[in-house]
Design a protein around this motif. Structure first.
Motif, short mmCIF file in Angstrom:
data_model
loop_
_atom_site.label_atom_id
_atom_site.label_comp_id
_atom_site.label_asym_id
_atom_site.label_seq_id
_atom_site.Cartn_x
_atom_site.Cartn_y
_atom_site.Cartn_z
N SER B 73 0.83 -1.21 0.00
CA SER B 73 0.00 0.00 0.00
C SER B 73 0.86 1.26 0.00
CB SER B 73 -0.91 0.00 1.23
OG SER B 73 -1.90 -1.01 1.13
N ARG B 76 2.13 2.01 -3.45
CA ARG B 76 1.06 2.58 -4.27
C ARG B 76 0.81 4.03 -3.90
NH1 ARG B 76 -3.05 -2.67 -3.82
NH2 ARG B 76 -1.85 -3.99 -5.23
N ALA B 77 0.81 4.32 -2.60
CA ALA B 77 0.57 5.69 -2.14
C ALA B 77 1.68 6.62 -2.62
CB ALA B 77 0.47 5.72 -0.62
N LYS B 78 2.91 6.12 -2.58
CA LYS B 78 4.05 6.94 -3.03
C LYS B 78 3.93 7.27 -4.51
CE LYS B 78 7.87 5.73 0.09
NZ LYS B 78 8.95 4.74 0.30
N SER B 81 1.24 9.85 -5.15
CA SER B 81 1.46 11.22 -4.65
C SER B 81 2.27 12.09 -5.60
CB SER B 81 2.16 11.16 -3.29
OG SER B 81 3.51 10.75 -3.47
N GLN B 87 -3.02 11.24 -8.04
CA GLN B 87 -3.87 11.20 -6.85
C GLN B 87 -5.32 10.88 -7.21
OE1 GLN B 87 -3.29 14.89 -4.53
NE2 GLN B 87 -1.16 14.83 -5.21
N TYR B 90 -5.59 7.23 -8.22
CA TYR B 90 -5.47 6.39 -7.03
C TYR B 90 -6.78 6.35 -6.26
CZ TYR B 90 -3.75 4.85 -2.45
OH TYR B 90 -3.56 4.19 -1.27
N TYR B 94 -9.12 3.20 -5.62
CA TYR B 94 -9.40 2.76 -4.24
C TYR B 94 -10.89 2.57 -4.03
CZ TYR B 94 -8.62 2.11 0.73
OH TYR B 94 -8.56 1.55 1.98
N CYS B 107 -6.35 -2.98 -0.29
CA CYS B 107 -5.83 -2.34 0.93
C CYS B 107 -5.97 -3.26 2.15
CB CYS B 107 -6.60 -1.05 1.18
SG CYS B 107 -6.20 -0.25 2.74
N ILE B 134 2.36 5.47 5.31
CA ILE B 134 1.43 5.87 4.25
C ILE B 134 1.02 7.33 4.43
CG2 ILE B 134 -0.90 5.50 3.35
CD1 ILE B 134 -0.41 2.45 4.04
N MET B 138 1.51 10.63 1.78
CA MET B 138 0.37 11.32 1.19
C MET B 138 0.60 12.83 1.14
SD MET B 138 -2.76 9.15 2.91
CE MET B 138 -4.14 10.06 2.19
N SER B 149 -7.97 9.00 4.63
CA SER B 149 -7.79 7.57 4.87
C SER B 149 -9.01 6.96 5.55
CB SER B 149 -6.55 7.33 5.74
OG SER B 149 -5.39 7.81 5.10
#
Lengths: 180, 180
Positions: B73, B76-78, B81, B87, B90, B94, B107, B134, B138, B149
Motif C-alpha cells: 500500500s 502505491r501511495a508513493k 502522490s 492522486q 489512485y 481505491y 488495501c 502511508i 500522502m 484515509s
DNA sequence: TGTACATCAGTGAACGCGCGTTCACTGATGTAC
DNA sequence: TGTACATCAGTGAACGCGCGTTCACTGATGTAC
C-alpha cells in the motif's frame, strides 16, 4: 400450526431476547468467531444445549444479533437527529475514546463490518437494512449521511487497529475536527 | 551463532517471501481465522509441517503478512502522490467496484483492520507503522491525510458489508464524489 | 375435578470435525580432518 | 581428495484441543375426556 408454549411465552421471549443481546455485545467485543455458542448461552443464564431451541445455527444468531445492534444504533441516531446540539453530542460520543475502547456497547458496523462481509447473505442483509434505516434517520442529504457514516466508521476502525495510543487518539481527533 | 544454510539462502528467502505474500492475499480475502496454515503453505507450494521452519506461530505470520500488505500500500501511495492526476487515479481505483470485490489484492487496512484490532500487539504495531508511513507519503496536511484515509477505508468496509448491491455502489459513489 | 398423556424448553454428556502445532524421519548440503 | 559426520528445510502422520451441533433425558405445563 400455532406453536404451543409450555413454558410461559413471555419468559421464553425474554430468554430469546437475552441471548440476542448478549450475543450482540460479545460479538461486537470479540468478533463472530472468537465467541462461542456456549459462552453466549452462559451469559444469558442458560446451558449451551438449549441454544437450538431458539436458533437454527450460530449463523442465524449472527443475523439476529446484527439486526439488534443496528436497531440500537438506529434509536441513538433518531434521538441524535432531533437537534443541532444532539447531533454534536452524538458525533463526539461516536468519536470518543470511550467508544473506541468499548465496542461491546458501541456501533455494530464499526465493530463487525468485516466479519459481516464474510458472513451469510442474511447477515449482510441485516446490516444493510439497518444502515438504510440509520441513513433515513440522519439529518442532511443522503449523500452527506453516507459520507458522514463512512468517515466515522473508518475512524473507529482505524483507531482500534493501531498499537500506538497517540496515533489512535490523533485519528479520532482529526475526524472529530473535520466533521464538526 | 551464524545460521548455516544447508539449502541455498536465496531459495529459502524466496520461499519465506512466497509464504508471506500468499498469506497476505488469503488473509485479506477471508480474514485471519478462516485461512488455515495448511492452506497458506499449499498456496506457497509447500507442506504445512515446514511452516514452523519459517515462523514461530500463525500469529507471527499475521504480523509479517500485515507488514507486507502495508508495504504494498505504501508503494502505491508513493506512486500516487507524484502528481494531481496520480492522486485522482489512485482515489478512483481505491473506491472502485474492482477494489471492493477483490480484497485479496487491495488495501490491508480496509480488509483486515477489525481482525488486526483483535490480534496481538505485534500485529497492531505492523498495522500502525504501515499507516504512519502511508500518511507521510500522502500529499496535503497530516490531518487531511488521516481524514481521507478514514473516509476511504470506511467506504470500502461498508460497501463490502451490505447485501444490496445498489446500496453498495451508492456508498462508493458518494465517497468518490465527496472526496474528489 | 381428576388422571393419563403430549409437548417442549432446558440439561449436560457426547460426537465429529478441523485446526494449530509437534515430531520422527528424509535427504541434500556443508564441515572436519 | 575422500569419508564420516552434522545440520536443517521439508515431509506427512499424529496429537490435543475446542468448537458447533446432536441427542437421550428431565420435568414443568397444557390438553383430552
Amino acid at each position: 400450526m400455532q406453536k404451543v408454549m409450555r413454558y410461559p411465552a413471555e419468559e421464553t421471549a425474554a430468554k430469546h431476547d437475552r441471548i440476542v443481546e448478549e450475543a450482540s455485545r460479545l460479538f461486537r467485543e470479540r468478533g463472530f468467531e472468537d465467541v462461542t455458542v456456549g459462552e453466549i448461552m452462559k451469559a444469558a443464564g442458560l446451558t449451551h444445549g438449549a441454544f437450538y431451541a431458539h436458533f437454527d445455527s450460530k449463523e442465524a444468531l449472527q443475523a439476529a444479533a446484527v439486526a439488534h445492534g443496528q436497531g440500537v444504533s438506529l434509536d441513538r441516531a433518531k434521538r441524535a437527529s432531533l437537534s443541532k446540539s444532539g447531533q454534536r453530542l452524538y458525533l463526539n460520543r461516536y468519536l470518543s475514546l470511550d467508544h473506541r475502547d468499548n465496542p461491546g456497547n458501541g456501533c455494530t458496523m464499526a465493530a463487525l463490518a468485516q466479519d459481516i462481509s464474510r458472513s451469510t447473505p442474511e447477515v449482510k442483509k441485516a446490516m444493510g437494512d439497518g444502515f438504510e434505516s440509520i441513513l433515513s434517520a440522519m439529518s442532511g442529504s443522503r449523500e452527506d449521511a453516507i459520507f458522514q457514516s463512512a468517515a466515522r466508521v473508518g475512524a473507529i476502525v482505524l483507531a482500534r487497529a493501531v498499537q500506538d495510543e497517540a496515533l489512535s487518539d490523533e485519528i479520532l481527533g482529526s475526524i472529530r475536527k473535520k466533521l464538526s
